[in-house]
Design a protein around this motif. Structure first.
Motif, PDB file in Angstrom:
ATOM      1  N   SER A  79      -8.699   5.246  -1.308  1.00 49.42           N
ATOM      2  CA  SER A  79      -8.542   6.304  -2.312  1.00 49.42           C
ATOM      3  C   SER A  79      -9.483   6.070  -3.497  1.00 49.42           C
ATOM      4  O   SER A  79     -10.119   7.010  -3.978  1.00 49.42           O
ATOM      5  CB  SER A  79      -7.091   6.381  -2.771  1.00 49.42           C
ATOM      6  N   MET A 130       0.828  -1.196   0.000  1.00 46.97           N
ATOM      7  CA  MET A 130       0.000   0.000   0.000  1.00 46.97           C
ATOM      8  C   MET A 130       0.873   1.262   0.000  1.00 46.97           C
ATOM      9  O   MET A 130       0.661   2.175  -0.777  1.00 46.97           O
ATOM     10  CB  MET A 130      -0.891  -0.044   1.246  1.00 46.97           C
ATOM     11  N   VAL A 139      -6.640   6.756   3.589  1.00 42.15           N
ATOM     12  CA  VAL A 139      -6.731   5.427   4.223  1.00 42.15           C
ATOM     13  C   VAL A 139      -7.676   5.521   5.405  1.00 42.15           C
ATOM     14  O   VAL A 139      -7.779   6.552   6.064  1.00 42.15           O
ATOM     15  CB  VAL A 139      -5.374   4.912   4.760  1.00 42.15           C
ATOM     16  N   ASP A 163      -6.986   1.077   2.089  1.00 42.95           N
ATOM     17  CA  ASP A 163      -6.776   2.123   1.089  1.00 42.95           C
ATOM     18  C   ASP A 163      -8.154   2.490   0.529  1.00 42.95           C
ATOM     19  O   ASP A 163      -8.786   1.686  -0.150  1.00 42.95           O
ATOM     20  CB  ASP A 163      -5.870   1.550  -0.017  1.00 42.95           C
TER      21      ASP A 163
END
Ligand code: ADP
Length: 695
Positions: free
Chosen positions: A416, A334, A391, A414
């Motif tokens: 995003s 990540m 995150v 994550d």
């Protein structure tokens, strides 16, 4: 990339099964050999000791015998001196017999070996009673012949003398020559009892534990003393060499060969060996259990490792000083840093430099022991290439096997991609809202033209009137005309302002405003849509009633969107009453209540026909409409907007009088989060809570 610092048990080499079996076999074998050897050595030692005792007894006894016989010879020698008169000699011989019990008889013989005198021991029966001495002379004469020849005492061979009662005993004669100037003048012959010799000479210590016997070369036993019978296991033979006679002394111990069980030492050794065996067995069991537990642990660790490695969620552990102690591969992927680069770091490289201060402060708070938010928190990390990404972190205290708080464990997701999808959807929603607003205005075009027509017509007529007044030259300059013209201009200005207000209300509504959540008083929210709602209401003769609570609550919302929702609902309510509801009953109520400490409920209530069942099922479906000019987007958009605010939108039909199946209207309600008392008009955030159920 090494993702963990946990030592690997799973990868430690395990001894193969046959090797372990071999080791165990060797151990057990060695133990058996050692035990057997120990037992054998113990038994051997015991045997040796017993044999040594017998040897010692034999040596002592033979010595004693030699000494006793030597002493006897000396005493007998004294009897040969000076050829005393018979009577005197007999007295001396009797004395000697009394002091030496092994002597049975002493004879004095002349030079021709004829018995001159004989004295018998007072302690024993006469010996030559069964068979006269003359018949048993041979051995004595042989001894005397030897004695004379050698000029020194000589023993005869042993011979058996029968006694009364069928008994008898083995005796030996010893002949001592009496010599004067090399001439043998006579002899002293003494008869020994071999059995008596043993009994008298050998010490009681020896006789108590041994059988002693004189034996011949072929093993014939001549005389014995001590134990009735030796056990024949430990024996010692010694030769008693006398002039003219060789006797063999056999000492036979009463001790048998050492036996295994009653022997204390052996019992001790055996029980120790047994105890050792038990200990080894217990150890083996323990080792086996440990091996099993170790295997299970290694398997569990391997499974856990596999699970952690296959996780797509990032895992991170920190100690009580905030240093990273563990990260899984997903976490490394990540952020783009290897585990080695992260472990031990208190200020990790994935913190964006501009936020390090903020994050450090947050970490300090965590290290004081403050519990992390249960629902997690969102933050921004930085990838190795500098890219920032969102995150979601869920953190929990890390407690070890002893219940000790050793740090913090976090899962990192994550988000995003999710955030960019949300942003896209937000933008689309916004565009859709704008379109819907335009559509609403489009629908209201006729209404607007009607609304604008009135002031425009009034302006036109005032303007025409004013022109006419000005064209009329007679009155053009009169004070009355000027007064009328001023009034007309004033009316024109008023009507223009009215038209301007109408246009402004449309403009205000359509204008795209910044999307931001703010805390707004509910009356402010309603007031901003009322002009447009009233425009529509006036057309169908509908009254709009407000039912607001005091004090007026504030709600946290996106103002533009909520205006749209309220306008949609009021417009729907007005339209529902337009055709069927009699004019006096056309009333639309906007009611607001604070139904919960954190929630405010809005209700738009009309007196129409309610929502038919078949319509109700598809009410919130996009593009569903029953109106020919409708778009069917209103309610679906309204629900989306309210749900985005964390609230709920629902409706219910108002039941008619008892017995009537027809509803007398519909109530559309929605909830919005109430602003906390401290909320200012900007920057408010939505409480993340399940909204209260609609009443
Ligand atoms: P539109 O107004 O473009 O038709 P909406 O989503 O606002 O789209 O409404 C969908 C349908 O729901 C309307 O066509 C109407 O049949 C029904 N409806 C909405 N509000 C009411 C109400 N207050 N009373 C009865 N029916 C309603």
């Amino acid at each position: 990339m090494p993702a963990s610092t946990t030592p690997s048990l799973a990868s430690a080499p395990r001894p193969s099964r046959w090797r372990r079996a071999l080791l165990w076999g060797a151990l057990v074998g060695l133990l058996l050999v050692a035990q057997s050897l120990l037992v054998w050595l113990t038994l051997d030692y015991e045997s040796n000791r017993a044999q040594e005792q017998v040897d010692a007894a034999a040596a002592v006894s033979i010595g004693d015998l030699r000494r006793a016989l030597g002493r006897d010879l000396q005493s007998l020698q004294a009897l040969t001196w000076n050829a005393p008169p018979i009577l005197e000699w007999r007295a001396d011989a009797s004395d000697l017999l009394r002091s030496r019990r092994e002597l049975l008889r002493i004879e004095r013989r002349d030079a021709g070996m004829r018995v001159e005198s004989a004295v018998s021991s007072p302690f024993h029966a006469q010996i030559f009673t069964q068979i006269p001495r003359d018949s048993m002379e041979f051995e004595a004469q042989l001894a005397c012949t030897n004695a004379r020849r050698q000029g020194s005492p000589s023993y005869s061979r042993s011979y058996f003398v029968p006694l009364t009662g069928g008994m008898g005993q083995e005796v030996v004669d010893v002949c001592l020559p009496a010599q004067v100037a090399g001439e043998t003048t006579g002899y002293i012959v003494a008869t020994f009892s071999l059995a008596q010799l043993l009994n008298e000479v050998v010490t009681p210590e020896v006789t108590r534990a041994h059988e002693l016997s004189f034996v011949e070369g072929d093993g014939t036993r001549l005389a014995r003393a001590g134990l009735p019978r030796g056990l024949g296991v430990f024996r010692a033979n010694r030769v008693l060499d006398l002039p003219g006679l060789t006797l063999q002394l056999r000492v036979d111990s009463g001790t048998g060969s050492p036996r295994l069980i009653p022997n204390l030492t052996v019992a001790l050794v055996l029980s120790l060996s047994l105890a050792l065996g038990v200990v080894v067995w217990l150890l083996a069991r323990d080792v086996r259990r440990r091996a099993l537990a170790e295997t299970a642990l290694a398997d569990a660790l391997a499974t856990r490792r596999a699970m952690e490695d296959s996780l797509v969620t990032g895992l991170r552990a920190r100690d009580l000083q905030g240093r990273i102690t563990y990260v899984n591969p997903a976490f490394c992927n990540m952020v783009g840093f290897s585990a080695a680069e992260l472990i031990g770091q208190a200020t990790p490289p994935y913190w964006p430099p501009e936020r390090v201060q903020e994050y450090t402060a947050r970490q300090q708070v965590r290290l004081t022991g403050a519990p992390p938010p249960r629902e997690g928190y969102e933050t921004t990390f930085m990838r190795r290439n500098g890219e920032r990404f969102a995150v979601m972190i869920f953190e929990a205290p890390l407690v070890d096997g002893h219940g000790q708080h050793t740090g913090w464990m976090s899962t990192a997701l994550d988000v995003s991609a999710q955030r960019s999808v949300e942003e896209l959807s937000r933008q689309q929603q916004e565009r859709l809202q704008a379109t819907a607003r335009l559509a609403t205005v489009g629908e209201m075009a006729s209404l607007l033209s009607h609304e604008l027509n009135q002031p425009l017509a009034a302006i036109a007529s005032y303007a025409t009137g004013s022109l006419n007044l000005m064209n009329d030259e007679r009155d053009a300059d009169s004070a009355e005309t000027r007064n009328l013209l001023r009034q007309a201009a004033q009316r024109i200005a008023e009507q223009a302002e009215r038209a301007g207000r109408v246009i402004k209300s449309v403009h205000d509504f359509v204008r795209r405003r910044e999307q931001a959540r703010e805390a707004i008083r509910v009356d402010e929210l309603i007031d901003s849509v009322l002009p447009l709602a009233r425009l529509q209401a006036r057309k169908s003769g509908t009254r709009i009633e407000l039912d607001l609570p005091t004090p007026l609550p504030r709600v946290v919302c996106d103002r533009t969107m909520l205006e749209q929702v309220l306008l949609n609902l009021t417009r729907n309510g007005i339209q529902a009453m337009e055709t069927t509801t009699p004019l006096p009953k056309r009333e639309l109520t906007i009611r607001v209540r604070q139904t919960h400490e954190r929630w405010v409920t809005f209700a738009v209530i009309d007196n129409g026909r309610g929502v038919p069942t078949e319509v109700a099922q598809r009410l919130f479906t996009p593009f569903f409409t029953t109106r020919p000019e409708g778009m069917g987007l209103g309610l679906s958009l309204c629900r989306t907007v309210i749900e985005q605010h964390g609230g709920l939108l629902d409706f219910q039909n108002l039941p008619g009088p008892a017995g009537s199946a027809r509803p007398v209207g519909a109530e559309f309600r929605f909830t919005l989060p109430a602003a906390a008392a401290s909320h200012t008009s900007t920057g408010a955030t939505l409480p993340r809570e399940t909204p209260q159920a609609l009443p």
